[in-house]
Motif scaffolding. Structure first.
Motif, PDB file in Angstrom:
ATOM      1  N   MET A   1     -13.539 -35.232 -18.061  1.00 45.73           N
ATOM      2  CA  MET A   1     -12.798 -35.188 -17.143  1.00 45.73           C
ATOM      3  C   MET A   1     -11.193 -35.828 -17.578  1.00 45.73           C
ATOM      4  O   MET A   1      -9.750 -35.008 -17.053  1.00 45.73           O
ATOM      5  CB  MET A   1     -13.440 -36.328 -16.694  1.00 45.73           C
ATOM      6  CG  MET A   1     -14.784 -35.911 -16.100  1.00 45.73           C
ATOM      7  SD  MET A   1     -14.399 -34.599 -14.596  1.00 45.73           S
ATOM      8  CE  MET A   1     -13.986 -35.061 -12.910  1.00 45.73           C
ATOM      9  N   HIS A   2     -11.016 -36.425 -18.413  1.00 46.79           N
ATOM     10  CA  HIS A   2      -9.671 -37.167 -18.357  1.00 46.79           C
ATOM     11  C   HIS A   2      -8.749 -36.415 -19.345  1.00 46.79           C
ATOM     12  O   HIS A   2      -7.515 -35.689 -18.540  1.00 46.79           O
ATOM     13  CB  HIS A   2      -9.832 -38.638 -19.201  1.00 46.79           C
ATOM     14  CG  HIS A   2      -8.938 -38.743 -19.989  1.00 46.79           C
ATOM     15  ND1 HIS A   2      -7.632 -39.817 -19.015  1.00 46.79           N
ATOM     16  CD2 HIS A   2      -7.727 -39.080 -21.162  1.00 46.79           C
ATOM     17  CE1 HIS A   2      -6.241 -39.510 -19.822  1.00 46.79           C
ATOM     18  NE2 HIS A   2      -6.620 -39.547 -20.934  1.00 46.79           N
ATOM     19  N   PHE A   3      -9.145 -35.692 -20.209  1.00 48.49           N
ATOM     20  CA  PHE A   3      -8.265 -34.494 -20.646  1.00 48.49           C
ATOM     21  C   PHE A   3      -7.852 -33.340 -19.876  1.00 48.49           C
ATOM     22  O   PHE A   3      -6.825 -32.396 -20.105  1.00 48.49           O
ATOM     23  CB  PHE A   3      -8.544 -34.156 -22.179  1.00 48.49           C
ATOM     24  CG  PHE A   3      -8.696 -35.403 -23.271  1.00 48.49           C
ATOM     25  CD1 PHE A   3      -7.225 -35.800 -23.279  1.00 48.49           C
ATOM     26  CD2 PHE A   3      -9.124 -35.747 -24.286  1.00 48.49           C
ATOM     27  CE1 PHE A   3      -6.814 -36.626 -24.774  1.00 48.49           C
ATOM     28  CE2 PHE A   3      -9.197 -37.198 -24.426  1.00 48.49           C
ATOM     29  CZ  PHE A   3      -8.228 -37.195 -24.805  1.00 48.49           C
ATOM     30  N   GLY A   4      -9.552 -33.098 -19.398  1.00 49.26           N
ATOM     31  CA  GLY A   4      -9.396 -31.827 -19.059  1.00 49.26           C
ATOM     32  C   GLY A   4      -8.512 -31.825 -17.680  1.00 49.26           C
ATOM     33  O   GLY A   4      -7.553 -30.868 -17.164  1.00 49.26           O
ATOM     34  N   VAL A   5      -8.830 -32.954 -16.444  1.00 47.23           N
ATOM     35  CA  VAL A   5      -8.136 -33.316 -15.342  1.00 47.23           C
ATOM     36  C   VAL A   5      -6.938 -33.387 -15.431  1.00 47.23           C
ATOM     37  O   VAL A   5      -5.784 -33.048 -14.769  1.00 47.23           O
ATOM     38  CB  VAL A   5      -8.262 -33.966 -14.315  1.00 47.23           C
ATOM     39  CG1 VAL A   5      -7.650 -34.508 -13.271  1.00 47.23           C
ATOM     40  CG2 VAL A   5      -9.806 -33.842 -14.070  1.00 47.23           C
ATOM     41  N   GLY A   6      -6.470 -34.304 -17.101  1.00 43.80           N
ATOM     42  CA  GLY A   6      -5.195 -34.481 -17.175  1.00 43.80           C
ATOM     43  C   GLY A   6      -4.174 -33.069 -18.180  1.00 43.80           C
ATOM     44  O   GLY A   6      -2.876 -33.023 -17.201  1.00 43.80           O
ATOM     45  N   ALA A   7      -4.699 -31.998 -18.490  1.00 45.66           N
ATOM     46  CA  ALA A   7      -4.071 -31.050 -18.946  1.00 45.66           C
ATOM     47  C   ALA A   7      -3.475 -30.475 -17.037  1.00 45.66           C
ATOM     48  O   ALA A   7      -2.981 -29.554 -17.747  1.00 45.66           O
ATOM     49  CB  ALA A   7      -4.915 -30.463 -19.715  1.00 45.66           C
ATOM     50  N   VAL A   8      -4.606 -29.496 -16.613  1.00 46.87           N
ATOM     51  CA  VAL A   8      -4.480 -28.847 -14.880  1.00 46.87           C
ATOM     52  C   VAL A   8      -3.138 -29.732 -14.608  1.00 46.87           C
ATOM     53  O   VAL A   8      -2.438 -29.284 -14.603  1.00 46.87           O
ATOM     54  CB  VAL A   8      -5.420 -29.305 -14.840  1.00 46.87           C
ATOM     55  CG1 VAL A   8      -5.116 -28.723 -13.033  1.00 46.87           C
ATOM     56  CG2 VAL A   8      -7.333 -28.223 -15.562  1.00 46.87           C
ATOM     57  N   ALA A   9      -2.671 -31.248 -14.178  1.00 42.50           N
ATOM     58  CA  ALA A   9      -1.905 -31.339 -13.587  1.00 42.50           C
ATOM     59  C   ALA A   9      -0.592 -31.888 -14.241  1.00 42.50           C
ATOM     60  O   ALA A   9       0.501 -31.582 -13.331  1.00 42.50           O
ATOM     61  CB  ALA A   9      -2.437 -33.160 -13.563  1.00 42.50           C
ATOM     62  N   LEU A  10      -0.387 -32.056 -16.120  1.00 43.00           N
ATOM     63  CA  LEU A  10      -0.012 -31.666 -16.364  1.00 43.00           C
ATOM     64  C   LEU A  10       0.883 -30.347 -16.646  1.00 43.00           C
ATOM     65  O   LEU A  10       2.205 -30.361 -16.558  1.00 43.00           O
ATOM     66  CB  LEU A  10       0.504 -32.119 -17.882  1.00 43.00           C
ATOM     67  CG  LEU A  10       0.270 -33.406 -18.456  1.00 43.00           C
ATOM     68  CD1 LEU A  10      -0.607 -33.742 -19.785  1.00 43.00           C
ATOM     69  CD2 LEU A  10       1.419 -34.073 -18.478  1.00 43.00           C
ATOM     70  N   ALA A  11       0.002 -29.121 -16.741  1.00 42.99           N
ATOM     71  CA  ALA A  11       0.428 -28.004 -16.247  1.00 42.99           C
ATOM     72  C   ALA A  11       0.872 -27.649 -15.080  1.00 42.99           C
ATOM     73  O   ALA A  11       2.250 -26.620 -15.039  1.00 42.99           O
ATOM     74  CB  ALA A  11      -0.560 -27.175 -16.359  1.00 42.99           C
ATOM     75  N   LYS A  12       0.815 -28.216 -13.785  1.00 50.69           N
ATOM     76  CA  LYS A  12       0.733 -27.816 -12.944  1.00 50.69           C
ATOM     77  C   LYS A  12       2.061 -28.398 -12.735  1.00 50.69           C
ATOM     78  O   LYS A  12       3.284 -27.452 -11.776  1.00 50.69           O
ATOM     79  CB  LYS A  12       0.586 -28.795 -12.077  1.00 50.69           C
ATOM     80  CG  LYS A  12      -1.237 -28.116 -11.369  1.00 50.69           C
ATOM     81  CD  LYS A  12      -2.076 -28.473 -10.323  1.00 50.69           C
ATOM     82  CE  LYS A  12      -2.204 -27.275  -9.380  1.00 50.69           C
ATOM     83  NZ  LYS A  12      -3.075 -28.392  -8.153  1.00 50.69           N
ATOM     84  N   VAL A  13       3.089 -29.710 -13.468  1.00 50.00           N
ATOM     85  CA  VAL A  13       3.584 -29.918 -12.698  1.00 50.00           C
ATOM     86  C   VAL A  13       5.240 -28.878 -14.115  1.00 50.00           C
ATOM     87  O   VAL A  13       6.359 -28.822 -13.960  1.00 50.00           O
ATOM     88  CB  VAL A  13       4.072 -32.098 -13.533  1.00 50.00           C
ATOM     89  CG1 VAL A  13       5.552 -32.113 -14.591  1.00 50.00           C
ATOM     90  CG2 VAL A  13       3.132 -32.562 -12.130  1.00 50.00           C
ATOM     91  N   MET A  14       4.779 -28.551 -15.513  1.00 52.39           N
ATOM     92  CA  MET A  14       5.534 -28.647 -16.523  1.00 52.39           C
ATOM     93  C   MET A  14       6.194 -27.199 -15.886  1.00 52.39           C
ATOM     94  O   MET A  14       7.111 -27.051 -16.039  1.00 52.39           O
ATOM     95  CB  MET A  14       4.349 -27.605 -17.091  1.00 52.39           C
ATOM     96  CG  MET A  14       4.892 -26.874 -18.810  1.00 52.39           C
ATOM     97  SD  MET A  14       4.494 -26.606 -19.649  1.00 52.39           S
ATOM     98  CE  MET A  14       2.796 -25.721 -19.297  1.00 52.39           C
TER      99      MET A  14
END
Length: 130
Positions: free
Chosen positions: A80-93
């Protein structure tokens, strides 16, 4: 898959981020151009505590059997931490103009950890070597 290196590396990664956020909240706030008021600093310190807590959780679980039904909450929490974090970071990127190198690096690291923990979640624990 050997789980000890994954748990060790993820714990060191999380703890390092947590230590920096906890002990340098004012400097981090100034670096990313946000107002360093008491509430912002408090939230950064709490975020740092969360990272350090998750890091120590992974550190303490590194020697246990992980995968399948064993230590499922720890594995799923990491997913959950790394998956949701990766998606959030990808959206901001795509929309951020500053700090792109940091965001891209964090996105790649988070995505790798998410995929490794997903793999760990799906494998048979009898095939796991510590």
């Amino acid at each position: 898959m050997k789980t000890k290196p994954l748990m060790t590396i993820s714990s060191l990664f999380l703890a390092t981020i947590g230590i920096f956020i906890s002990f340098l909240p004012k400097e981090i706030a100034e670096y990313v151009n946000i107002e360093a008021n008491n509430i912002t600093l408090l939230f950064l310190k709490i975020l740092g505590a969360l990272y350090m807590g998750f890091g120590i959780l992974n550190w303490m679980a590194k020697g246990t059997l992980i995968g399948g039904i064993y230590n499922r909450p720890i594995v799923f929490g990491n997913i959950m931490h790394f998956g949701v974090g990766a998606v959030a970071l990808a959206k901001v990127m795509n929309s951020i103009q500053e700090y792109t190198a940091i965001i891209i690096a964090l996105t790649i690291i988070y995505a790798i950890f998410a995929l490794l923990f997903i793999y760990l979640f799906k494998i048979n624990p009898t095939q796991i070597e510590k």
